[in-house]
Design an enzyme around this catalytic site. Structure first.
Site, PDB file in Angstrom:
ATOM      1  N   SER A 137       0.860  -1.183   0.000  1.00 49.35           N
ATOM      2  CA  SER A 137       0.000   0.000   0.000  1.00 49.35           C
ATOM      3  C   SER A 137       0.891   1.226   0.000  1.00 49.35           C
ATOM      4  CB  SER A 137      -0.883   0.036   1.254  1.00 49.35           C
ATOM      5  OG  SER A 137      -1.567   1.270   1.377  1.00 49.35           O
ATOM      6  N   TYR A 150      -2.156   0.120  10.636  1.00 53.16           N
ATOM      7  CA  TYR A 150      -2.160  -0.326   9.237  1.00 53.16           C
ATOM      8  C   TYR A 150      -0.869   0.115   8.545  1.00 53.16           C
ATOM      9  CZ  TYR A 150      -3.643  -0.620   4.334  1.00 53.16           C
ATOM     10  OH  TYR A 150      -3.724  -0.890   2.983  1.00 53.16           O
TER      11      TYR A 150
END
Length: 270
Positions: A137, A150
């Protein structure tokens, strides 16, 4: 001669489902892994009758160990592609998360990929071939306030893939990380509605097919990092060089991101 297999975690929806469809179209036998048997069977049914459904809670140590054993055992000779895609996010500031919620991010998005890759490596090295792929990501490069756990898990995964790539540089075992910006998935909708980081919505939300395109490019021409889209990686990587400046510029970017969030939610609700 048996068909080559591709194992994909988080295969029941979003990016995992799109990648499973693409790889099945290329002739791979898909091993569709998701959190429960029901979800895995749903994923396998969408791909085709010859795919294999595997329910596995990747945050559970015993379940993960069983999956690793199957990778190193019954699937050893046919497995050619491993896609570590499963993800989770509980939007909140760190102080608002319980220890178990913090661990969940690390377990699913860092510990699990490391263990699955370790399970596949001996056979890949023995035959000098294979693809170790992961959905990382841009949030693992540019830190996301309100999604720190995250970001931390994804940043750790990026570092692991980079180090592993160096270990394998003189082999034909390929390490490929895919780095998308915000992608229109159930997880992003959850973030939008639950107060996830506004930085997710600074620019246009991408589709799962955009990410599946990137996976196919990486399969054909392996490279360590593929960004979706490339131009957004430039600002993310710039932020990595100057993390101390982020708190100063964050308020302005947050305002832009909040407008983007409302635009995204309006589209979802229309």
């Amino acid at each position: 001669m048996t068909r080559s297999s591709a194992l994909i975690t988080g295969a029941a929806s979003g990016i995992g489902a799109a990648v499973a469809r693409r790889f099945a179209q290329r002739g791979y036998h898909i091993i569709a892994v998701d959190r429960t048997e029901e979800l895995a069977e749903q994923a396998a049914a969408e791909v085709g009758p010859e795919s294999t459904a595997v329910g596995c809670d990747l945050a559970d140590g015993a379940s993960l160990a069983e999956l690793c054993a199957r990778i190193g055992g019954e699937w050893r000779q046919d497995l050619d592609v491993l896609v570590c895609n499963a993800g989770v996010i509980i939007p909140d500031h760190v102080v608002g998360l319980t220890p178990d919620e913090l661990d969940l991010h690390i377990d699913v998005m860092l510990r699990c990929p490391i263990q699955l890759i370790r399970a596949a490596l001996p056979e890949f090295l023995a035959r000098n071939g294979g693809h170790l792929m992961a959905t990382v990501s841009l949030g693992g490069i540019c830190p996301l306030p309100a999604s720190a756990a995250y970001s931390g898990a994804k940043a750790g995964l990026r570092a692991f893939l980079a180090a592993l790539n160096t270990e394998l540089w003189d082999t034909d075992v390929h390490v490929c990380g895919i780095y998308p910006t915000a992608v229109d998935t159930p997880m992003l909708e959850h973030e939008a509605r639950a107060g996830g980081s506004a930085l997710n919505f600074l620019s246009a939300v991408r589709t799962v097919e955009d990410v599946a395109d990137a996976y196919e490019r990486a399969l054909d021409k392996p490279k360590l990092e593929t960004y979706v889209p490339f131009h957004e990686s430039l600002s993310a990587r710039a932020a990595q060089w100057t993390p101390a400046l982020i708190p100063r510029i964050y308020p302005a970017f947050r305002r832009v991101g909040e407008r983007g969030r409302q635009k995204y939610l309006k589209r979802l609700d229309s």
